[in-house]
Each structure stands twice: as C-alpha cells, then as structure tokens.
Scaffold this motif. Sequence first.
Motif, PDB file in Angstrom:
ATOM      1  N   ASP A  46       2.795   1.897  -3.589  1.00 39.14           N
ATOM      2  CA  ASP A  46       1.878   3.005  -3.721  1.00 39.14           C
ATOM      3  C   ASP A  46       2.491   4.393  -3.608  1.00 39.14           C
ATOM      4  O   ASP A  46       2.190   5.315  -4.099  1.00 39.14           O
ATOM      5  N   GLY A  47       3.607   4.534  -2.969  1.00 37.97           N
ATOM      6  CA  GLY A  47       4.326   5.610  -2.810  1.00 37.97           C
ATOM      7  C   GLY A  47       5.406   5.594  -1.808  1.00 37.97           C
ATOM      8  O   GLY A  47       5.663   4.687  -1.393  1.00 37.97           O
ATOM      9  N   ASN A  65       3.673  10.236  -4.368  1.00 38.41           N
ATOM     10  CA  ASN A  65       2.990   9.062  -4.889  1.00 38.41           C
ATOM     11  C   ASN A  65       3.721   8.439  -5.950  1.00 38.41           C
ATOM     12  O   ASN A  65       4.831   8.810  -6.501  1.00 38.41           O
ATOM     13  N   ALA A  71       2.185  14.484  -2.368  1.00 39.48           N
ATOM     14  CA  ALA A  71       0.991  14.311  -1.563  1.00 39.48           C
ATOM     15  C   ALA A  71       1.223  14.874  -0.064  1.00 39.48           C
ATOM     16  O   ALA A  71       2.153  14.785   0.524  1.00 39.48           O
ATOM     17  N   CYS A  74      -1.061  11.316   3.966  1.00 39.86           N
ATOM     18  CA  CYS A  74      -1.328   9.983   3.793  1.00 39.86           C
ATOM     19  C   CYS A  74      -1.850   9.228   5.008  1.00 39.86           C
ATOM     20  O   CYS A  74      -0.705   9.173   5.890  1.00 39.86           O
ATOM     21  N   ASN A 193      -9.104  12.700  -5.016  1.00 36.83           N
ATOM     22  CA  ASN A 193      -9.125  11.133  -4.874  1.00 36.83           C
ATOM     23  C   ASN A 193     -10.646  10.913  -4.855  1.00 36.83           C
ATOM     24  O   ASN A 193     -11.675  11.524  -4.481  1.00 36.83           O
ATOM     25  N   GLU A 211      -7.062   6.356  -5.893  1.00 36.11           N
ATOM     26  CA  GLU A 211      -6.306   7.426  -5.177  1.00 36.11           C
ATOM     27  C   GLU A 211      -5.750   8.084  -6.437  1.00 36.11           C
ATOM     28  O   GLU A 211      -5.253   7.559  -7.410  1.00 36.11           O
ATOM     29  N   ALA A 214      -2.191   7.356  -7.851  1.00 41.27           N
ATOM     30  CA  ALA A 214      -1.808   6.008  -7.574  1.00 41.27           C
ATOM     31  C   ALA A 214      -2.698   4.876  -8.259  1.00 41.27           C
ATOM     32  O   ALA A 214      -2.301   3.594  -8.386  1.00 41.27           O
ATOM     33  N   THR A 217      -6.282   1.194  -4.797  1.00 39.12           N
ATOM     34  CA  THR A 217      -5.234   0.830  -3.699  1.00 39.12           C
ATOM     35  C   THR A 217      -6.524  -0.062  -2.707  1.00 39.12           C
ATOM     36  O   THR A 217      -7.555   0.144  -2.780  1.00 39.12           O
ATOM     37  N   CYS A 220      -7.099   3.384   1.824  1.00 41.21           N
ATOM     38  CA  CYS A 220      -6.637   4.696   1.857  1.00 41.21           C
ATOM     39  C   CYS A 220      -7.198   5.596   3.256  1.00 41.21           C
ATOM     40  O   CYS A 220      -8.384   5.499   3.742  1.00 41.21           O
TER      41      CYS A 220
END
Length: 276
Positions: A46-47, A65, A71, A74, A193, A211, A214, A217, A220
């Motif tokens: 996802d990142g 991301n 970002a 997170c 988001n 997200e 992304a 997910t 989060c």
Amino acid sequence: MEILNFTKMQGTGNDFIVIEDLEGKYNDLGILAKKLCDRHYGIGADGILVVRKSSIADIQMIIMNADGSYASMCGNGIRCFAKYIYEKKYVLGENIKIETGDGVKIASICAYDGVFKGVTINMGKYNFNPISIPALSSVEIINKKLETNNKEYYITSLLMGVPHTIVFGKLDDYEVCEGKFIEHNCLFPQKTNVNFCEVVDKNMIKVKTWERGAGPTLACGTGSCAAVAAANRLGYTEGRVKVQVPGGILNIEIVEGEVLMEGPAEIAFKGEFLIS
C-alpha cells in the motif's frame, strides 16, 4: 543494476515496504514507490516507509503511497516503522520519537526481555477546522449531506494527520469503492481518505476504508482514529473504543483531546529488489 534491501511489513493487513535511506540518496521517492508497490511487477504494498536521519527527533519516517503521492502520516505504517527501528536498535529504549510530516510522534514500545510485543502511538490531536483539513466549507463538516455518485452521504470530516471523511451507517449499505467519489469531490481540494463506519455499541465500531492514493485497504490507522474521534464528537462512543477493520483489531483511546492507538505490527518477509 542496483540492489535495494527491503523489509515487507504489515499492520492489520495494511502492508508496507520499509527501506533505509540514511544518506538521502534516493531523490525521487514517488517513482521508487510506484515501482516497488506494484503488485504485479514489483514487491506489492500500500506504500513505502523510508528511514532517514532526523535533526528534531530520534529518527525520521517518510511515507509514500502506492501511487507515488506523499502522505504526511500513516497510523499502521508508523507502528510497523517503530517495530523496525526498535528491532534494528537504531534507537535504544522503549520510547521512540519519530519525525513525520505531521510532526513528532511518540511510539511507546511494549517489550519483554528485549522482544517486541506491541506498540502504542500517540497520534496527537484531531482537528475539525475545515481550513486545516482542508475543505471548502465555512463551518465544520459534521453529519453534512453530500450528494455524489447519484447517492446521498452524510459525512463528517476532520484532520487526523491527513484528511479523513467519515460516513456512518451499516457497512453492508456501502461498497468501499464508493469512497473514490467522495475522495475526489470538489469540497476537498487536496482530496480526502474515506472511512465507512458502523457503530456496534459505545465501545466498538467497524470501519472499512478507501485510502487517498492507495484505494481499498484492509486497515487504516489514521482512519480508525478519525472514525473514533468523529463517533465521540457525535456521542456514538465513549473514550476507549475497539475498532474492527477487515485486517484485524485496533484499540483507540481519546485522552484529553489526544488519540492513542495500539495495534499489531509484523514482518512478512525480507529481500532484495533490483533497481534498473
């Protein structure tokens, strides 16, 4: 060809690639993130979480991301990052100051005989001011009707390190991909988001997240914190809340306006990636 060492980690299913760049040699982290996070041609995540030196904290975490966008914060990522830093012994002790795009966060490690057992992150204060989110509104966005995607949503928006918009209701009434229509709504000049949230009782909620940068997910962290802050503001929950996300459980507590988040962080695998 250059060999890049990496560690693949996940927190409640939200997955990340951790790489070290203590000398700051990677100039375009956006391109690197897109390459590494591709689930067909790269590692898949996802990142990425980048380890760098900090002049104001013990260590710095940079988050990119999967789409290459930056970002500032997170929640699941910082738990993974804290575990990585602790186990690599880059910081001695069980309270780690981590520089993020949303300021310095404190990670409190729970360990027994030097073995990592868990971590609690002080995520800082939430902010409903639309200027801070940012959102194009003259008043706080609290349970406000938004028409998009030929559907009505009642949204509550706030800043929890990054912009979050909460839609309360039954999770079965929403497909998580509906979040993309809210993410790109003109109300949010930097996008948002989106968290669909079902209140089970005063001490438990369920959340599924779209997200920004992304897509869907399994979890989060900042979104779970934002959902608890919004639910608390609307009187749906009390100070300590268990948050069920598709990837597991997070424990969120609001203490004097600050949000504490506790949850798992695990290493999936380690390896080398060839950069051409």
